[in-house]
Design a protein around this motif. Structure first.
Motif, PDB file in Angstrom:
ATOM      1  N   PHE A 167       0.807  -1.220   0.000  1.00 53.83           N
ATOM      2  CA  PHE A 167       0.000   0.000   0.000  1.00 53.83           C
ATOM      3  C   PHE A 167       0.841   1.271   0.000  1.00 53.83           C
ATOM      4  O   PHE A 167       0.297   2.379  -0.010  1.00 53.83           O
ATOM      5  N   LYS A 168       2.162   1.138   0.017  1.00 55.31           N
ATOM      6  CA  LYS A 168       3.020   2.321  -0.034  1.00 55.31           C
ATOM      7  C   LYS A 168       3.075   2.908  -1.447  1.00 55.31           C
ATOM      8  O   LYS A 168       3.466   4.049  -1.634  1.00 55.31           O
ATOM      9  N   GLN A 169       2.714   2.113  -2.445  1.00 56.86           N
ATOM     10  CA  GLN A 169       2.678   2.584  -3.823  1.00 56.86           C
ATOM     11  C   GLN A 169       1.232   2.876  -4.211  1.00 56.86           C
ATOM     12  O   GLN A 169       0.298   2.525  -3.490  1.00 56.86           O
ATOM     13  N   ASN A 170       1.062   3.531  -5.379  1.00 57.34           N
ATOM     14  CA  ASN A 170      -0.312   3.740  -5.832  1.00 57.34           C
ATOM     15  C   ASN A 170      -0.887   2.415  -6.326  1.00 57.34           C
ATOM     16  O   ASN A 170      -0.161   1.471  -6.638  1.00 57.34           O
ATOM     17  N   GLU A 171      -2.210   2.348  -6.379  1.00 57.08           N
ATOM     18  CA  GLU A 171      -2.890   1.087  -6.618  1.00 57.08           C
ATOM     19  C   GLU A 171      -2.532   0.460  -7.962  1.00 57.08           C
ATOM     20  O   GLU A 171      -2.351  -0.753  -8.063  1.00 57.08           O
ATOM     21  N   MET A 172      -2.431   1.280  -9.010  1.00 58.41           N
ATOM     22  CA  MET A 172      -2.126   0.746 -10.330  1.00 58.41           C
ATOM     23  C   MET A 172      -0.726   0.144 -10.374  1.00 58.41           C
ATOM     24  O   MET A 172      -0.526  -0.964 -10.896  1.00 58.41           O
ATOM     25  N   GLN A 173       0.255   0.843  -9.813  1.00 52.61           N
ATOM     26  CA  GLN A 173       1.620   0.321  -9.775  1.00 52.61           C
ATOM     27  C   GLN A 173       1.697  -0.967  -8.961  1.00 52.61           C
ATOM     28  O   GLN A 173       2.399  -1.916  -9.327  1.00 52.61           O
ATOM     29  N   THR A 174       0.967  -0.991  -7.855  1.00 57.15           N
ATOM     30  CA  THR A 174       0.950  -2.180  -7.007  1.00 57.15           C
ATOM     31  C   THR A 174       0.409  -3.384  -7.752  1.00 57.15           C
ATOM     32  O   THR A 174       0.987  -4.481  -7.719  1.00 57.15           O
ATOM     33  N   ASP A 175      -0.712  -3.206  -8.456  1.00 59.68           N
ATOM     34  CA  ASP A 175      -1.299  -4.314  -9.212  1.00 59.68           C
ATOM     35  C   ASP A 175      -0.402  -4.767 -10.353  1.00 59.68           C
ATOM     36  O   ASP A 175      -0.287  -5.964 -10.636  1.00 59.68           O
ATOM     37  N   MET A 176       0.238  -3.822 -11.018  1.00 61.12           N
ATOM     38  CA  MET A 176       1.155  -4.182 -12.111  1.00 61.12           C
ATOM     39  C   MET A 176       2.326  -5.004 -11.587  1.00 61.12           C
ATOM     40  O   MET A 176       2.750  -5.978 -12.221  1.00 61.12           O
ATOM     41  N   PHE A 177       2.843  -4.626 -10.410  1.00 61.33           N
ATOM     42  CA  PHE A 177       3.940  -5.395  -9.809  1.00 61.33           C
ATOM     43  C   PHE A 177       3.463  -6.794  -9.421  1.00 61.33           C
ATOM     44  O   PHE A 177       4.185  -7.780  -9.611  1.00 61.33           O
ATOM     45  N   SER A 178       2.241  -6.898  -8.905  1.00 68.89           N
ATOM     46  CA  SER A 178       1.695  -8.207  -8.530  1.00 68.89           C
ATOM     47  C   SER A 178       1.557  -9.115  -9.748  1.00 68.89           C
ATOM     48  O   SER A 178       1.879 -10.301  -9.695  1.00 68.89           O
ATOM     49  N   ILE A 179       1.082  -8.541 -10.863  1.00 66.15           N
ATOM     50  CA  ILE A 179       0.913  -9.333 -12.086  1.00 66.15           C
ATOM     51  C   ILE A 179       2.265  -9.728 -12.667  1.00 66.15           C
ATOM     52  O   ILE A 179       2.449 -10.856 -13.144  1.00 66.15           O
ATOM     53  N   LEU A 180       3.229  -8.823 -12.595  1.00 67.65           N
ATOM     54  CA  LEU A 180       4.582  -9.152 -13.068  1.00 67.65           C
ATOM     55  C   LEU A 180       5.185 -10.271 -12.219  1.00 67.65           C
ATOM     56  O   LEU A 180       5.831 -11.186 -12.744  1.00 67.65           O
ATOM     57  N   THR A 181       4.947 -10.220 -10.922  1.00 68.90           N
ATOM     58  CA  THR A 181       5.408 -11.294 -10.031  1.00 68.90           C
ATOM     59  C   THR A 181       4.734 -12.609 -10.393  1.00 68.90           C
ATOM     60  O   THR A 181       5.377 -13.664 -10.444  1.00 68.90           O
ATOM     61  N   LEU A 182       3.437 -12.538 -10.658  1.00 72.39           N
ATOM     62  CA  LEU A 182       2.679 -13.728 -11.052  1.00 72.39           C
ATOM     63  C   LEU A 182       3.245 -14.356 -12.321  1.00 72.39           C
ATOM     64  O   LEU A 182       3.392 -15.582 -12.417  1.00 72.39           O
ATOM     65  N   LEU A 183       3.578 -13.533 -13.315  1.00 67.78           N
ATOM     66  CA  LEU A 183       4.154 -14.037 -14.562  1.00 67.78           C
ATOM     67  C   LEU A 183       5.495 -14.730 -14.318  1.00 67.78           C
ATOM     68  O   LEU A 183       5.784 -15.779 -14.904  1.00 67.78           O
ATOM     69  N   ALA A 184       6.313 -14.122 -13.444  1.00 71.40           N
ATOM     70  CA  ALA A 184       7.613 -14.719 -13.128  1.00 71.40           C
ATOM     71  C   ALA A 184       7.440 -16.069 -12.432  1.00 71.40           C
ATOM     72  O   ALA A 184       8.146 -17.035 -12.732  1.00 71.40           O
ATOM     73  N   VAL A 185       6.477 -16.136 -11.514  1.00 73.18           N
ATOM     74  CA  VAL A 185       6.215 -17.376 -10.784  1.00 73.18           C
ATOM     75  C   VAL A 185       5.725 -18.470 -11.726  1.00 73.18           C
ATOM     76  O   VAL A 185       6.232 -19.599 -11.727  1.00 73.18           O
ATOM     77  N   LYS A 186       4.733 -18.146 -12.546  1.00 72.29           N
ATOM     78  CA  LYS A 186       4.169 -19.131 -13.462  1.00 72.29           C
ATOM     79  C   LYS A 186       5.173 -19.547 -14.536  1.00 72.29           C
ATOM     80  O   LYS A 186       5.107 -20.660 -15.059  1.00 72.29           O
ATOM     81  N   GLY A 187       6.096 -18.667 -14.868  1.00 79.22           N
ATOM     82  CA  GLY A 187       7.120 -19.016 -15.844  1.00 79.22           C
ATOM     83  C   GLY A 187       8.050 -20.098 -15.338  1.00 79.22           C
ATOM     84  O   GLY A 187       8.550 -20.921 -16.118  1.00 79.22           O
ATOM     85  N   LEU A 188       8.282 -20.126 -14.015  1.00 80.06           N
ATOM     86  CA  LEU A 188       9.168 -21.130 -13.427  1.00 80.06           C
ATOM     87  C   LEU A 188       8.417 -22.356 -12.921  1.00 80.06           C
ATOM     88  O   LEU A 188       8.983 -23.449 -12.854  1.00 80.06           O
ATOM     89  N   ASN A 189       7.151 -22.166 -12.560  1.00 81.05           N
ATOM     90  CA  ASN A 189       6.350 -23.295 -12.076  1.00 81.05           C
ATOM     91  C   ASN A 189       4.898 -23.075 -12.493  1.00 81.05           C
ATOM     92  O   ASN A 189       4.095 -22.520 -11.737  1.00 81.05           O
ATOM     93  N   PRO A 190       4.517 -23.512 -13.686  1.00 82.59           N
ATOM     94  CA  PRO A 190       3.165 -23.266 -14.196  1.00 82.59           C
ATOM     95  C   PRO A 190       2.073 -23.938 -13.381  1.00 82.59           C
ATOM     96  O   PRO A 190       0.911 -23.520 -13.435  1.00 82.59           O
ATOM     97  N   ASN A 191       2.412 -24.961 -12.610  1.00 85.18           N
ATOM     98  CA  ASN A 191       1.401 -25.741 -11.898  1.00 85.18           C
ATOM     99  C   ASN A 191       1.150 -25.282 -10.471  1.00 85.18           C
ATOM    100  O   ASN A 191       0.239 -25.783  -9.816  1.00 85.18           O
ATOM    101  N   VAL A 192       1.958 -24.354  -9.959  1.00 83.71           N
ATOM    102  CA  VAL A 192       1.782 -23.928  -8.580  1.00 83.71           C
ATOM    103  C   VAL A 192       0.513 -23.084  -8.447  1.00 83.71           C
ATOM    104  O   VAL A 192       0.169 -22.312  -9.334  1.00 83.71           O
ATOM    105  N   TYR A 193      -0.213 -23.261  -7.347  1.00 83.28           N
ATOM    106  CA  TYR A 193      -1.439 -22.492  -7.109  1.00 83.28           C
ATOM    107  C   TYR A 193      -1.057 -21.083  -6.660  1.00 83.28           C
ATOM    108  O   TYR A 193      -0.307 -20.908  -5.693  1.00 83.28           O
ATOM    109  N   CYS A 194      -1.560 -20.084  -7.367  1.00 87.33           N
ATOM    110  CA  CYS A 194      -1.223 -18.683  -7.071  1.00 87.33           C
ATOM    111  C   CYS A 194      -2.462 -17.909  -6.648  1.00 87.33           C
ATOM    112  O   CYS A 194      -3.451 -17.849  -7.379  1.00 87.33           O
ATOM    113  N   LEU A 195      -2.394 -17.316  -5.485  1.00 90.46           N
ATOM    114  CA  LEU A 195      -3.446 -16.453  -4.959  1.00 90.46           C
ATOM    115  C   LEU A 195      -2.904 -15.031  -4.952  1.00 90.46           C
ATOM    116  O   LEU A 195      -1.866 -14.765  -4.343  1.00 90.46           O
TER     117      LEU A 195
END
Length: 330
Positions: free
Chosen positions: A190-218
Motif C-alpha cells: 500500500f506504499k505505492q499507488n494502486e495501479m503500480q501495485t497491481d502491475m507489480f503483482s501481475i509481473l510477479t505472477l508471470l515470473a512465478v508461473k514461468g518457473l512453475n506453471p502448476n503452482v497455485y497462485c493467490l
C-alpha cells in the motif's frame, strides 16, 4: 591438459570442509602407522597408533599409550606441533561455516531446499498475520517469505525461511525453491499507488508461473481494471481487497450495527462483536447458522487475547469470548 592438472582441478571442486577432513584422516593414519612401525611392541596395532594420535592432538592425554624410544618421542613432538594446529583449524572452519549459515538465514541469502511449501510475497500486517496463524496452527508447514524492503529476518526465532529480493527476479524465486512450492500468495504494497501495485503483482505472477506453471497462485488485487489481466497471467485465485473492505463497511453503515474495526486479514476488515448472554451455550456452528439469518458471517473468535479463525464447528463458545465477524454485502 596433463593428468596432474586434471586431478588438481577435480580436487579444487571439493568443498573446503571435506578437504580439511580428508587431510585430518590422512594425518591420523600417517602418524598412527609411523609410530606403529617405530615402536611395534608399544603400539602393536595401527589402530593403537591412530588412537594415540587422536588423544595427543586433542590434548586429552589419557596416558594409556606413550612413545618410549627417542625416535618415538621425536614423532610425538612433531605431532603435537603440527597436529593441534590442523585439528584446531578444522573445528574453527566448522564454526565459521555455522556462523555463515546463520548470517545467510538472517540476511535472506540462504537457499531454501524444502518442498511443498508456501511462498508469501511481501511483508505487511496482512502477511504477518497469515504467517503467524499458519505457523501456530500448522507448525510443520514450511513457509518462505520473499520481500525486498526487509534487511533482516522479521521472525528469526521461527522456522520461517526468509529470502531477500524482488519476487520478479528468477534468482530470488529459485532461492525460494519455487519449482517445489505448493502455493504462492502475492500480497499488495500500500506504499505505492494502486495501479503500480497491481502491475507489480501481475509481473510477479508471470515470473512465478514461468518457473512453475502448476503452482497455485493467490493474488491480492486492488483495481478492477487489473482483475482480468491477473486472470490472463495465470492467477488461480483473486483477493479483491478494496471491494471486500468497501462492501463490509457499507453493510455495517446501512445496518446500523455498532462494531469495532479489529484489523485486517487478507485485506478484509474484521469486526469484533461482543458475545451476548443467550449465545454463550451455543457451539460455533450453531451461532454461525444463527448469525447467517441476520446476514452476518461469523469467521472466528477472540479468546484470551488470541485470534482463532474458523475454530472447530462443534467447539463450545464461552461467555468471555468476542466474535470475529464479516457481514454479507447487500
Amino acid at each position: 591438459m596433463s593428468h596432474t592438472n586434471i586431478v588438481s582441478r577435480k580436487f579444487s571442486r571439493i568443498p573446503y570442509l571435506l578437504k580439511l577432513l580428508s587431510i585430518v584422516f590422512v594425518f591420523l593414519f600417517l602418524f598412527g602407522t609411523l609410530i606403529h612401525l617405530i615402536e611395534p611392541d608399544n603400539f602393536p596395532k595401527i589402530t593403537d597408533g591412530i588412537w594415540w594420535v587422536i588423544v595427543t592432538i586433542s590434548t586429552i592425554g589419557y596416558g594409556d599409550y606413550a612413545p618410549k624410544t627417542l625416535a618415538g618421542r621425536i614423532i610425538g613432538t612433531i605431532l603435537i606441533l603440527t597436529g593441534v594446529g590442523i585439528l584446531t583449524s578444522y573445528f574453527a572452519s566448522i564454526a565459521k561455516v555455522a556462523i555463515s549459515k546463520e548470517e545467510q538465514f538472517l540476511n535472506g541469502t540462504k537457499i531454501f531446499n524444502g518442498s511443498n511449501h508456501y511462498i508469501i510475497v511481501g511483508w505487511n500486517e496482512r502477511s504477518k498475520t497469515i504467517i503467524e496463524e499458519i505457523h501456530e496452527r500448522r507448525h510443520e508447514q514450511a513457509i518462505v517469505l520473499i520481500d525486498n524492503t526487509l534487511r533482516q529476518h522479521p521472525l528469526p526465532r521461527t522456522n520461517i525461511h526468509f529470502v531477500h529480493g524482488r519476487a520478479t527476479v528468477d534468482d530470488v524465486l529459485l532461492k525460494a525453491n519455487i519449482r517445489e512450492a505448493s502455493l504462492v500468495l502475492i500480497t499488495t504494497d500500500f506504499k505505492q499507488n494502486e495501479m503500480q501495485t497491481d502491475m507489480f503483482s501481475i509481473l510477479t505472477l508471470l515470473a512465478v508461473k514461468g518457473l512453475n506453471p502448476n503452482v497455485y497462485c493467490l493474488v491480492e488485487i486492488l483495481t478492477q481494471e487489473q482483475k482480468e489481466n491477473a486472470r490472463r497471467a495465470g492467477a488461480d485465485g483473486l483477493v479483491e481487497t478494496n471491494k471486500f473492505a468497501s462492501e463490509y463497511i457499507l453493510h455495517f453503515l446501512l445496518s446500523g450495527k455498532a462494531v469495532e474495526i479489529q484489523g485486517e486479514w487478507f485485506g478484509i476488515h474484521i469486526a469484533e462483536l461482543a458475545m451476548q448472554h443467550e449465545w454463550a451455550h451455543l457451539t460455533f456452528q450453531q451461532l454461525s447458522n444463527l448469525l447467517l439469518e441476520q446476514d452476518i458471517l461469523l469467521i472466528g473468535i477472540m479468546r484470551g487475547g488470541k485470534r482463532r479463525l474458523k475454530p472447530p464447528a462443534h467447539s463450545p463458545l464461552q461467555a468471555n469470548d468476542s466474535l470475529l465477524i464479516m457481514a454479507e454485502s447487500y
